[in-house]
Every structure is written in structure tokens, then in C-alpha cells.
Write an enzyme that holds these catalytic residues in place. Structure first.
Site, PDB file in Angstrom:
ATOM      1  N   SER A  56      -0.071   0.050   2.481  1.00  0.00           N
ATOM      2  CA  SER A  56       0.930  -0.955   2.099  1.00  0.00           C
ATOM      3  C   SER A  56       1.512  -1.732   3.273  1.00  0.00           C
ATOM      4  O   SER A  56       2.295  -2.663   3.061  1.00  0.00           O
ATOM      5  CB  SER A  56       2.070  -0.299   1.314  1.00  0.00           C
ATOM      6  OG  SER A  56       1.666  -0.043  -0.004  1.00  0.00           O
ATOM      7  N   LYS A  59       1.469  -5.425   3.108  1.00  0.00           N
ATOM      8  CA  LYS A  59       2.528  -6.257   2.514  1.00  0.00           C
ATOM      9  C   LYS A  59       3.341  -7.022   3.560  1.00  0.00           C
ATOM     10  O   LYS A  59       4.137  -7.893   3.191  1.00  0.00           O
ATOM     11  CB  LYS A  59       3.444  -5.397   1.639  1.00  0.00           C
ATOM     12  CG  LYS A  59       2.750  -4.803   0.415  1.00  0.00           C
ATOM     13  CD  LYS A  59       3.736  -4.057  -0.474  1.00  0.00           C
ATOM     14  CE  LYS A  59       3.066  -3.487  -1.711  1.00  0.00           C
ATOM     15  NZ  LYS A  59       2.424  -2.181  -1.487  1.00  0.00           N
ATOM     16  N   SER A 116       8.242  -0.985  -1.763  1.00  0.00           N
ATOM     17  CA  SER A 116       6.805  -1.221  -1.642  1.00  0.00           C
ATOM     18  C   SER A 116       6.146  -1.471  -2.994  1.00  0.00           C
ATOM     19  O   SER A 116       5.040  -1.014  -3.258  1.00  0.00           O
ATOM     20  CB  SER A 116       6.115  -0.035  -0.940  1.00  0.00           C
ATOM     21  OG  SER A 116       4.833  -0.401  -0.480  1.00  0.00           O
ATOM     22  N   LYS A 220       7.699  -2.077   7.525  1.00  0.00           N
ATOM     23  CA  LYS A 220       6.927  -1.718   6.330  1.00  0.00           C
ATOM     24  C   LYS A 220       6.146  -0.435   6.549  1.00  0.00           C
ATOM     25  O   LYS A 220       5.500  -0.253   7.573  1.00  0.00           O
ATOM     26  CB  LYS A 220       5.955  -2.846   5.971  1.00  0.00           C
ATOM     27  CG  LYS A 220       5.322  -2.673   4.611  1.00  0.00           C
ATOM     28  CD  LYS A 220       6.328  -2.859   3.486  1.00  0.00           C
ATOM     29  CE  LYS A 220       5.851  -2.277   2.167  1.00  0.00           C
ATOM     30  NZ  LYS A 220       5.881  -0.796   2.145  1.00  0.00           N
TER      31      LYS A 220
END
Length: 377
Positions: A56, A59, A116, A220
Site C-alpha cells: 500500500s 498509495k 489505507s 504511508k
């Protein structure tokens, strides 16, 4: 004999500690990289160009394109975004959006940055580009613009997909672009706890550094069985922001400890120094100009990344002409400021004209000559 050994051990211990310190931070990951935001300089790296799955952390690019759309006026934070069946059906991390629901861009960003949310990511991708696949094309275009040569995106979420890979270096590049040029992203990446649906759905940040690391600003997390535990962590202290990328840590705790070790190393070893002349710059005479002189200034404020302790070793030299010929345009390069650290050149920065100086017309030149003649007479 035992006393002699003990003395020798004490004498050699500082050198052992110095050797360990010089080797860099202790890490536990497949690849890591530490970058300073303002200069983009890499402070530490291990296997930084290995092509790995980012989970993730993907992202970061999704958020970057959303922030670009916000900043160019394509959308606002109040824009309502519908949730499609495809978005609602995304697996993995999600905030359980339902088909037909609508959420503001503000709430979508919270869902992506804090929880997320794969469903929120796909809903935003579809809204901005018409489909996730079209949005992914834009992600890869942006990656190419940023010089992310190790990267191919296959989706906007980071869910496992064949051929979806990047590197620690490339993640640092896109993370830098996000925090440097879209600082409002901190509004979302620094949230520890929040909610959606008027408080009915609670959000907790997957990035535990936000609560437990001084100066943490984002950014992130990510994890899958294949990618293991990943993180792009940003933190700021004393005006310097660092980006620590961790890919392929064996546990969640390991990725945070590795990120902290990288950040601690950077903050302990480096500092930012603003480049400036050691004394005021003199005005430069302008020949045949409507003003007698022009003021040189630095083209832009520049900060230099230096090892701690080197700030006292900084000196500057100025190279400017004795005079310039009109016309002079505002921003015209006039000379240079050279910054030296311990006598070695660190940077050469342009010095430019603060204002324009038009050239005298022929009649104005004659009038000036006449005034001089009459004064002499």
C-alpha cells in the site's frame, strides 16, 4: 594479564563504537533509503534500486495525483465522489464503503491516508480518470516524469499484481514530490484518530510513528504476504524533513524500528544551512541606464545539507562585474555566490538583478551630456 586485557579493551572500545556508528543505522529490511526533502540528497541506502513489491505504499502516488487535482482546481475537498460496485468490492484494507454511497474528497483522503482504504483509492481513481486502469496510466506517466526508472504500477492500491513493483529510491522520489510540492497532505497523514460517517466509523492511523516518533509527518504504510512490511516515513525537526523508506521488513515492528533508526541517523548527522553572502552585496553601476546602479540578489533562497559541525566551516566568495550595460532585465544573471565548506566548493548560486534598468534613449543621452556641459561651464 587480566588487568592488561581489560585496559586494552577499554582503550579500543571507543574505536569499535566509532566503527559501528560510521557504518550507518541498524536496519532489518530488504531495502532502505534515507533522503532529505529540500535538497533531495540521499543520506543512506541499502539495495535502493532493487525492484520490490511496495504493497500500500503504492498509495503515495495515488495521493499525489489526488493532491495535484486539488491544487489545479479539478476537484475541491468538498467534491462528492460516488462509490461504484468495483470500488465497494475491493478487498484488503478498506473502510467498507457501499455501492451508491458518496463521500467528499476530504473524507476519501482521510480514508486513504489514515486507514489505507483500497475502496476509497479506487473510487477516487474512477472519479478522476474514468476507470482505475486509466488512472494507473496516469500513475505510470507521473512516475516517468519523476525519473522513477524502477517502477511499474498495475493498480492504485498496492494489492498483489504481477509486474507491480518499485524500489526504495523511487518511493523516496514520489514521497518527496508529495511532501515538497503538496504540503497540505500533512492535514491527512498526521491524523492519529478520526472518523467517517459523522462519527459512526472510526479511523486509526496505520503509521504508528505519528503518535510515537517526535516530528513525524507521515507518510504511508503497506503490507502483503509477498511484500512483507513496508513504509515511507517522513519526519521534521529543526526545519529539516527526512524521508525514510523501508521495504520488505519481516514484521511490522521491524519496519517502524528500521524507519526510526534511519531518521535518528539523519537528524543526528546532518543539518540544513541557508546559503547567504557573508556581507551585504554592493550595487553594480549600470552604463547608459535610467538608474545609476542595480542591486544583485540571490536568485532564490537556497539551503545546503551539511554534516553536523560543518556549519562553522562555511565561507562564501562573491563574483560580480565592475559594471553592466543597460538594459538590465529583472532576474538577469549578474554573477555568482560560491559556498565553500572547509575550503572545498559546495555550491555555486546565481546572483541576479533585483529590478530592471531600462536603457537611456538617444535624446536622453544627449540631454544628459548637455546637463554635464552646462554644469562644467
Amino acid at each position: 594479564m587480566k588487568k592488561l586485557c581489560a585496559i586494552l579493551l577499554l582503550l579500543t572500545l571507543p574505536f569499535c563504537l566509532l566503527s559501528v556508528s560510521a557504518a550507518g543505522p541498524e536496519t532489518n529490511a530488504k531495502a532502505v533509503l534515507l533522503m532529505e526533502k529540500t535538497t533531495g540528497e540521499v543520506l543512506y541506502e541499502e539495495n535502493s534500486h532493487d525492484q520490490l513489491e511496495p504493497a500500500s505504499v503504492t498509495k503515495v502516488m495515488t495521493m499525489l495525483l489526488i493532491m495535484e487535482a486539488l491544487d489545479n482546481g479539478t476537484i475541491t475537498k468538498d467534491t462528492m465522489v460516488p462509490v461504484s460496485a468495483t470500488a465497494a468490492g475491493m478487498g484488503g484494507s478498506q473502510v467498507y464503503m457501499k455501492e451508491g454511497e458518496q463521500f467528499s474528497v476530504n473524507d476519501m483522503l482521510k480514508a486513504i491516508a489514515v486507514a489505507s482504504g483500497n475502496d476509497a483509492s479506487v473510487a477516487m481513481a474512477e472519479y478522476l480518470a474514468g476507470s482505475e486502469s486509466s488512472f494507473v496510466e496516469k500513475m505510470n506517466e507521473k512516475a516517468a516524469q519523476l525519473g522513477m526508472a524502477d517502477t511499474v504500477f498495475q493498480n492504485c492500491t498496492g494489492l498483489p499484481a504481477e509486474g507491480h513493483h518499485t524500489s526504495a529510491y523511487d518511493i523516496a522520489l514520489m514521497s518527496r514530490e508529495l511532501v515538497l510540492n503538496h504540503p497540505d497532505i500533512r492535514t491527512y497523514t498526521t491524523i492519529w484518530m478520526d472518523s467517517l460517517r459523522d462519527g459512526a466509523f472510526q479511523l486509526a492511523n496505520t503509521n504508528k510513528l505519528i503518535r510515537f516518533y517526535e516530528g513525524a509527518t507521515g507518510l504511508k504504510t503497506g503490507s502483503t504476504d509477498a511484500a512483507l512490511y513496508c513504509l515511507s516515513a517522513t519526519a521534521e525537526r529543526e526545519g529539516m524533513e527526512l524521508i525514510a523508506v523501508v521495504l520488505g521488513s519481516p514484521t511490522s515492528a521491524d519496519r517502524f524500528e528500521t524507519a526510526k533508526a534511519l531518521l535518528n541517523y539523519g537528524f543526528a548527522a546532518y543539518s540544513l544551512v541557508t546559503a547567504a553572502p557573508s556581507e551585504p552585496l554592493p550595487e553594480i553601476p549600470v552604463n547608459l541606464g535610467k538608474a545609476a546602479s542595480v542591486q544583485p540578489v540571490l536568485e532564490k533562497e537556497s539551503q545546503l545539507l551539511l554534516a553536523k559541525g560543518d556549519a562553522a566551516k562555511v565561507t562564501t566568495t562573491v563574483d560580480l562585474p565592475d559594471s553592466v550595460q543597460a538594459p538590465v532585465t529583472q532576474g538577469q544573471e549578474l554573477g555568482a555566490l560560491t559556498v565553500l565548506v572547509d575550503g572545498q566548493e559546495k555550491a555555486k548560486l546565481p546572483l541576479v538583478a533585483q529590478e530592471e534598468v531600462p536603457r537611456l534613449s538617444l535624446p536622453e543621452v544627449y540631454q544628459g551630456l548637455l546637463r554635464i556641459l552646462f554644469c562644467l561651464v
